[in-house]
Design a protein around this motif. Sequence first.
Motif, PDB file in Angstrom:
ATOM      1  N   PHE A   1       0.823  -1.208   0.000  1.00 45.15           N
ATOM      2  CA  PHE A   1       0.000   0.000   0.000  1.00 45.15           C
ATOM      3  C   PHE A   1       0.865   1.270   0.000  1.00 45.15           C
ATOM      4  O   PHE A   1       1.824   1.377   0.754  1.00 45.15           O
ATOM      5  N   GLY A   2       0.526   2.201  -0.861  1.00 46.63           N
ATOM      6  CA  GLY A   2       1.230   3.487  -0.862  1.00 46.63           C
ATOM      7  C   GLY A   2       2.494   3.514  -1.703  1.00 46.63           C
ATOM      8  O   GLY A   2       3.132   4.553  -1.821  1.00 46.63           O
ATOM      9  N   THR A   3       2.881   2.371  -2.265  1.00 50.19           N
ATOM     10  CA  THR A   3       4.137   2.358  -3.025  1.00 50.19           C
ATOM     11  C   THR A   3       3.888   2.244  -4.529  1.00 50.19           C
ATOM     12  O   THR A   3       4.814   2.312  -5.311  1.00 50.19           O
ATOM     13  N   VAL A   4       2.646   2.050  -4.925  1.00 52.68           N
ATOM     14  CA  VAL A   4       2.370   1.777  -6.332  1.00 52.68           C
ATOM     15  C   VAL A   4       2.208   3.076  -7.118  1.00 52.68           C
ATOM     16  O   VAL A   4       1.465   3.965  -6.715  1.00 52.68           O
ATOM     17  N   LYS A   5       2.970   3.182  -8.189  1.00 48.44           N
ATOM     18  CA  LYS A   5       2.836   4.355  -9.057  1.00 48.44           C
ATOM     19  C   LYS A   5       2.579   3.857 -10.478  1.00 48.44           C
ATOM     20  O   LYS A   5       3.370   3.098 -11.028  1.00 48.44           O
TER      21      LYS A   5
END
Length: 426
Positions: free
Chosen positions: A122-126
């Motif tokens: 979570f929060g690392t996907v771009k």
Amino acid sequence: MLVRRDKTKLFPGSRIAIAILVGILLGCICTILFPNGFFSSRSSSVHERLSKSTSKVGSVSCESPERITMLKTDFALISEKNAELRKQVRELTEKVRLAEQGSENARKQVLVLGSEIKAGPFGTVKSLRTNPTVVPDESVNPRLAKLLEKVAINKEVIVVLANSNVKQMLELQIASVKRVGVQNYLVVALDDSIENFCKSNEVAYYKRDPDKAVDTVGENGDNHAVSGLKFRVLREFLQLGYGVLLSDVDILFFQNPFSHLYRDSDVESMSDGHDNETAYGFNDVFDEPSMGWARYAHTMRIWVFNSGFFYLRPTLPSIDLLDRVADTLSKSEAWDQAVFNEQLFFPSHPGYTGLHASKRVMDMYEFMNSKTLFKTVRKNQELKKLKPVIIHLNYHPDKLERMQAVVEFYVNGKQDALDSFPDGSE
Ligand SMILES: *[C@@H]1O[C@H](CO)[C@@H](O)[C@H](O)[C@H]1NC(C)=O
């Protein structure tokens, strides 16, 4: 191993960044080892002279004029050196920023195009917005390719289409471009008069092959016809692998725009909006009371991208966009800016496959339209102090007069130069 080697190839920017950082580090070490600099003999002599002269102040009533002249010369030399160093630091900082931007974009491309398809925590996907650039194909226009090798900087160029109808505005624009010192500026001359004008002003220009049918549009066309033509002309620039900053003629430059681009999207454009909501997007709630419980319908709104000033990265979505707009315009009398935006924003739906280009809106105060300037900025003491990158006189028909006033205001510092104009046209 193979994978790793491939990755380093994809990071050309990071090597440059490392080289520049090493340079800066060496500079810091030198500063520590030689706090007085390599030219210390000169500066210490100034120190001595200064201390001698101050120590004498009490006893001797005045200095000899020669000594004062010498001190003044020394001071001027040191100030000059200082300014030169500061300029070098500024240039280095800009290079580091560009290199970092390049390697960051490359990293994102590797992340998305590489084999790493498992989503991270979570929060690392771009997701991908920086699409890969096309492989340059010189065969589409060898003459233009040669010209761009000379004119472009970092494979980027400002492109302006002009015929003699807009010569006076072009003249003001060129003066502004020269004032800022922008070198990678190219006029697509649509008639002989503009060609000669560019020659005598030493401005790079490009004249299309006369056998290309669309050129008659350029020679005789009004503003809207020329607007349609630009989408065809730009295609070749992108195919040759260049990033293009398209500019209309009713635009003035006050800073180098290439220092203010993000380069993370296919299309980076100035906005027709004039505040946070209209420029950057807002949730516009539509009220239909007869629907009772569901009376409020939320709609996504944004004021259009301005098709008179936008930057395209040389990617497939960018070329796809140009082709779609040119194709639609060839089949209808539609306004090119409306078509440009419909292509950019309408999603795929039954019977239609939308364009999937990544988009970015430029800062509305850096890339300022004339509504923002005349409605808001000129009346606000804080905003008035900002120095825009460009101003586009898109909202006003008395373009030439307002352009001249804008130059008076931003270049010559005439504080009341904008006051006599109404907000809109009358
Ligand atoms: C517009 O947005 C910026 C950045 O979020 C913010 O600093 C500014 O206060 C906003 N302006 C207004 C008028 O809301």
